[in-house]
Design a protein around this motif. Structure first.
Motif, PDB file in Angstrom:
ATOM      1  N   ASN A 230       0.805  -1.221   0.000  1.00 43.63           N
ATOM      2  CA  ASN A 230       0.000   0.000   0.000  1.00 43.63           C
ATOM      3  C   ASN A 230       0.836   1.268   0.000  1.00 43.63           C
ATOM      4  O   ASN A 230       0.406   2.295  -0.514  1.00 43.63           O
ATOM      5  CB  ASN A 230      -0.918   0.022   1.215  1.00 43.63           C
ATOM      6  CG  ASN A 230      -2.121  -0.873   1.040  1.00 43.63           C
ATOM      7  OD1 ASN A 230      -2.401  -1.340  -0.055  1.00 43.63           O
ATOM      8  ND2 ASN A 230      -2.822  -1.120   2.119  1.00 43.63           N
TER       9      ASN A 230
ATOM     10  N   SER B 279      -2.441   1.608   5.513  1.00 49.21           N
ATOM     11  CA  SER B 279      -2.651   2.346   4.274  1.00 49.21           C
ATOM     12  C   SER B 279      -1.517   3.297   3.934  1.00 49.21           C
ATOM     13  O   SER B 279      -1.366   3.694   2.776  1.00 49.21           O
ATOM     14  CB  SER B 279      -3.963   3.142   4.350  1.00 49.21           C
ATOM     15  OG  SER B 279      -3.920   4.067   5.420  1.00 49.21           O
TER      16      SER B 279
ATOM     17  N   ASN C  54      -6.018   1.043   9.281  1.00 46.57           N
ATOM     18  CA  ASN C  54      -7.473   1.120   9.259  1.00 46.57           C
ATOM     19  C   ASN C  54      -8.072  -0.187   9.729  1.00 46.57           C
ATOM     20  O   ASN C  54      -7.702  -1.256   9.257  1.00 46.57           O
ATOM     21  CB  ASN C  54      -7.967   1.429   7.846  1.00 46.57           C
ATOM     22  CG  ASN C  54      -7.568   2.805   7.401  1.00 46.57           C
ATOM     23  OD1 ASN C  54      -8.235   3.773   7.711  1.00 46.57           O
ATOM     24  ND2 ASN C  54      -6.453   2.895   6.680  1.00 46.57           N
TER      25      ASN C  54
ATOM     26  N   THR D  31      -9.339   4.304  12.851  1.00 46.48           N
ATOM     27  CA  THR D  31      -7.966   4.365  12.369  1.00 46.48           C
ATOM     28  C   THR D  31      -7.025   4.492  13.552  1.00 46.48           C
ATOM     29  O   THR D  31      -7.281   5.245  14.492  1.00 46.48           O
ATOM     30  CB  THR D  31      -7.756   5.569  11.433  1.00 46.48           C
ATOM     31  OG1 THR D  31      -8.621   5.434  10.311  1.00 46.48           O
ATOM     32  CG2 THR D  31      -6.322   5.643  10.947  1.00 46.48           C
TER      33      THR D  31
ATOM     34  N   GLU E  23     -12.130   7.481   9.994  1.00 45.78           N
ATOM     35  CA  GLU E  23     -11.463   6.640   9.007  1.00 45.78           C
ATOM     36  C   GLU E  23     -10.493   7.486   8.186  1.00 45.78           C
ATOM     37  O   GLU E  23     -10.898   8.283   7.351  1.00 45.78           O
ATOM     38  CB  GLU E  23     -12.484   5.998   8.075  1.00 45.78           C
ATOM     39  CG  GLU E  23     -13.341   4.944   8.733  1.00 45.78           C
ATOM     40  CD  GLU E  23     -14.259   4.261   7.740  1.00 45.78           C
ATOM     41  OE1 GLU E  23     -13.732   3.609   6.809  1.00 45.78           O
ATOM     42  OE2 GLU E  23     -15.470   4.378   7.882  1.00 45.78           O
ATOM     43  N   GLU E  24      -9.218   7.288   8.416  1.00 48.95           N
ATOM     44  CA  GLU E  24      -8.184   8.042   7.713  1.00 48.95           C
ATOM     45  C   GLU E  24      -7.512   7.144   6.686  1.00 48.95           C
ATOM     46  O   GLU E  24      -7.114   6.021   6.993  1.00 48.95           O
ATOM     47  CB  GLU E  24      -7.144   8.574   8.702  1.00 48.95           C
ATOM     48  CG  GLU E  24      -7.731   9.311   9.896  1.00 48.95           C
ATOM     49  CD  GLU E  24      -8.269  10.680   9.541  1.00 48.95           C
ATOM     50  OE1 GLU E  24      -7.911  11.183   8.456  1.00 48.95           O
ATOM     51  OE2 GLU E  24      -9.024  11.237  10.325  1.00 48.95           O
ATOM     52  N   HIS E  25      -7.363   7.630   5.446  1.00 51.13           N
ATOM     53  CA  HIS E  25      -6.745   6.847   4.380  1.00 51.13           C
ATOM     54  C   HIS E  25      -5.308   7.268   4.101  1.00 51.13           C
ATOM     55  O   HIS E  25      -4.507   6.462   3.651  1.00 51.13           O
ATOM     56  CB  HIS E  25      -7.548   6.984   3.086  1.00 51.13           C
ATOM     57  CG  HIS E  25      -8.963   6.542   3.214  1.00 51.13           C
ATOM     58  ND1 HIS E  25      -9.319   5.311   3.694  1.00 51.13           N
ATOM     59  CD2 HIS E  25     -10.122   7.178   2.930  1.00 51.13           C
ATOM     60  CE1 HIS E  25     -10.636   5.194   3.696  1.00 51.13           C
ATOM     61  NE2 HIS E  25     -11.148   6.316   3.243  1.00 51.13           N
ATOM     62  N   ASP E  26      -5.006   8.548   4.332  1.00 45.27           N
ATOM     63  CA  ASP E  26      -3.686   9.051   3.973  1.00 45.27           C
ATOM     64  C   ASP E  26      -3.214  10.047   5.016  1.00 45.27           C
ATOM     65  O   ASP E  26      -4.020  10.609   5.782  1.00 45.27           O
ATOM     66  CB  ASP E  26      -3.729   9.727   2.593  1.00 45.27           C
ATOM     67  CG  ASP E  26      -2.335   9.942   2.025  1.00 45.27           C
ATOM     68  OD1 ASP E  26      -1.476   9.066   2.203  1.00 45.27           O
ATOM     69  OD2 ASP E  26      -2.087  11.000   1.431  1.00 45.27           O
TER      70      ASP E  26
ATOM     71  N   GLY F  82      -9.500  11.359   5.282  1.00 42.59           N
ATOM     72  CA  GLY F  82     -10.229  10.155   4.936  1.00 42.59           C
ATOM     73  C   GLY F  82     -11.700  10.409   4.749  1.00 42.59           C
ATOM     74  O   GLY F  82     -12.107  11.423   4.181  1.00 42.59           O
TER      75      GLY F  82
ATOM     76  N   SER G  41     -14.188  11.717  -0.193  1.00 45.09           N
ATOM     77  CA  SER G  41     -13.199  10.990   0.583  1.00 45.09           C
ATOM     78  C   SER G  41     -11.814  11.487   0.204  1.00 45.09           C
ATOM     79  O   SER G  41     -11.507  11.654  -0.978  1.00 45.09           O
ATOM     80  CB  SER G  41     -13.307   9.489   0.303  1.00 45.09           C
ATOM     81  OG  SER G  41     -12.268   8.787   0.932  1.00 45.09           O
TER      82      SER G  41
ATOM     83  N   GLN H  30      -8.183  10.928  -0.620  1.00 46.52           N
ATOM     84  CA  GLN H  30      -7.353   9.813  -1.057  1.00 46.52           C
ATOM     85  C   GLN H  30      -5.870  10.076  -0.835  1.00 46.52           C
ATOM     86  O   GLN H  30      -5.134   9.182  -0.427  1.00 46.52           O
ATOM     87  CB  GLN H  30      -7.601   9.534  -2.548  1.00 46.52           C
ATOM     88  CG  GLN H  30      -9.029   9.133  -2.853  1.00 46.52           C
ATOM     89  CD  GLN H  30      -9.431   7.854  -2.158  1.00 46.52           C
ATOM     90  OE1 GLN H  30      -8.729   6.854  -2.227  1.00 46.52           O
ATOM     91  NE2 GLN H  30     -10.560   7.881  -1.468  1.00 46.52           N
TER      92      GLN H  30
END
Length: 198
Positions: free
Chosen positions: A30, A83, A98, A103, A123-126, A139, A168, A170
């Protein structure tokens, strides 16, 4: 230079400016981050090398010739995945994990020998840090839609900065404390709005 490949899996390395790449790791990756040409970290999605299915933090000190598993995480049996990872020096690195609707923010201060974590926001993606103390994470939350959070104490505390524009986050990138960009993705919106930069 290095590149991570998620869907087909792998980490590829180039020593001629990107003309050619050779496989240095096989499997879902990832994110990766290097502090010099030899030392770096990578995080994986789920893997079946250990039961239950877990996600891993890997480290190399020989330019990807070999990888050491530094941390396995199954979130106590709940499906989870790393992630993002970002390294700063020989001792300090941060990673986002996640798990369901939560998160966790992982960090090491001894080169990955030990990893501790705190709960991040929703919810954090980056994430993107401009130094080892100051950074942002972004996120998506069903209740609040887009979320961007900010820390000035290496992730000990996070302050919610932005929310609620039906997208969201990214990817994040910052030049300094004032200037940054967020790449947004919006499910169910017209194609012209489904990918945006804020």
């Amino acid at each position: 230079g290095y590149v991570e490949v998620f869907m087909q899996g792998g980490i590829y390395k180039s020593t001629n400016g990107g003309i050619d790449f050779s496989v240095k790791f096989s499997g879902y990756c990832n994110s990766l981050s290097f502090i010099n040409q030899n030392t770096g970290y990578a995080v994986t999605k789920r893997t079946s090398d250990y039961q239950p299915s877990v996600t891993r933090i890997l480290k190399t000190t020989d330019g990807c010739a070999s990888w050491t598993v530094q941390h396995r995480d199954s979130a106590n049996g709940i499906s989870s995945y790393f992630s993002k990872i970002q390294a700063f020096d020989a001792n300090t690195a941060y990673a986002l994990n996640n798990s369901g609707s939560n998160t966790r923010f992982f960090k090491t201060s001894n080169g990955g020998e030990n990893w501790s974590f705190t709960q991040a926001v929703k919810e954090e993606h980056d994430m993107f840090f401009i130094n080892s103390f100051t950074g942002w994470s972004g996120g998506y939350s069903i209740a609040d839609s887009l979320i961007i959070s900010y820390t000035t104490n290496a992730g000990t505390n996070w302050v919610l900065q932005k929310r609620g524009i039906n997208s969201s986050v990214q990817k994040l990138f910052f030049l300094n404390e004032s200037t940054g960009w967020a790449l947004l993705s919006s499910w169910g919106m017209p194609p012209s709005l489904s990918k945006r930069i804020m």
